[in-house]
Design a protein around this motif. Structure first.
Motif, short mmCIF file in Angstrom:
data_model
loop_
_atom_site.label_atom_id
_atom_site.label_comp_id
_atom_site.label_asym_id
_atom_site.label_seq_id
_atom_site.Cartn_x
_atom_site.Cartn_y
_atom_site.Cartn_z
N GLU A 124 -13.56 68.40 49.69
CA GLU A 124 -13.01 69.52 49.01
C GLU A 124 -13.52 69.66 47.58
O GLU A 124 -13.80 70.97 47.24
N LEU A 125 -13.46 68.73 46.81
CA LEU A 125 -13.66 68.71 45.48
C LEU A 125 -15.25 69.21 45.32
O LEU A 125 -15.52 70.13 44.42
N THR A 126 -16.18 68.74 46.21
CA THR A 126 -17.49 68.95 46.20
C THR A 126 -17.76 70.54 46.48
O THR A 126 -18.52 71.35 45.66
N THR A 127 -17.02 70.99 47.31
CA THR A 127 -17.16 72.47 47.92
C THR A 127 -16.52 73.27 46.39
O THR A 127 -17.34 74.26 46.28
N LEU A 128 -15.45 72.74 46.09
CA LEU A 128 -14.86 73.39 44.84
C LEU A 128 -16.01 73.62 43.61
O LEU A 128 -16.35 74.62 43.02
N GLN A 129 -16.63 72.66 43.41
CA GLN A 129 -17.66 72.44 42.54
C GLN A 129 -18.86 73.45 42.62
O GLN A 129 -19.22 74.08 41.65
N GLY A 130 -19.15 73.45 43.91
CA GLY A 130 -19.95 74.40 44.15
C GLY A 130 -19.66 75.98 44.04
O GLY A 130 -20.53 76.96 43.79
N ILE A 131 -18.41 76.35 44.04
CA ILE A 131 -17.71 77.58 43.91
C ILE A 131 -17.80 78.10 42.26
O ILE A 131 -18.20 79.01 42.08
#
Length: 135
Positions: A124-131
């Motif tokens: 979830e954090l990695t996805t958020l970082q990409g956003i």
């Protein structure tokens, strides 16, 4: 039929939003969820993500949240975030620090359930970082 409702976004540090809105998109634990006036009562946990708030005047704001829960009623929605900040005030170092901490905790995880929870949180954090911090 009412088209506006009360919305509050609260973190331990501050009250970020309090007012009338026409819709809110929240990163619920089971997927993104749009809340509008007269929504059926619900309570959901929040995963790391972006909350999009469309004010009654049509202005849209975005906030980065790191977990919490939302209480939804037909007349309003309250989102209590573990941590939240306006997307313009977000610092990429914050998410990098959280990712490093999650990786370190994952290395020390003792059971499958704990590992799964940490791996999900890290994803979830990695996805958020990409956003919020595009490459």
């Amino acid at each position: 039929m009412a088209t506006e409702f009360n919305f509050e976004l609260v973190s331990p540090e501050q009250l970020l939003v309090s007012g009338r809105v026409s819709e809110v998109v929240i990163p619920a634990s089971e997927g993104e969820m749009t809340v509008m006036a007269n929504h059926a009562p619900a309570m959901t946990t929040i995963k790391p993500g972006v909350v999009t708030v469309k004010a009654a005047d049509g202005k849209t704001d975005r906030y980065v949240v790191f977990g919490g829960f939302a209480d939804i009623l037909p007349t309003g929605c309250t989102l209590l975030a573990e941590s939240a900040v306006h997307v313009d005030d977000f610092k990429s170092a914050d998410i990098a620090r959280r990712i490093d901490a999650a990786r370190a905790e994952l290395e020390k995880a003792s059971g499958d359930e704990q590992r799964f929870g940490l791996e999900s949180y890290l994803a979830e954090l990695t996805t958020l970082q990409g956003i919020v911090v595009p490459a």
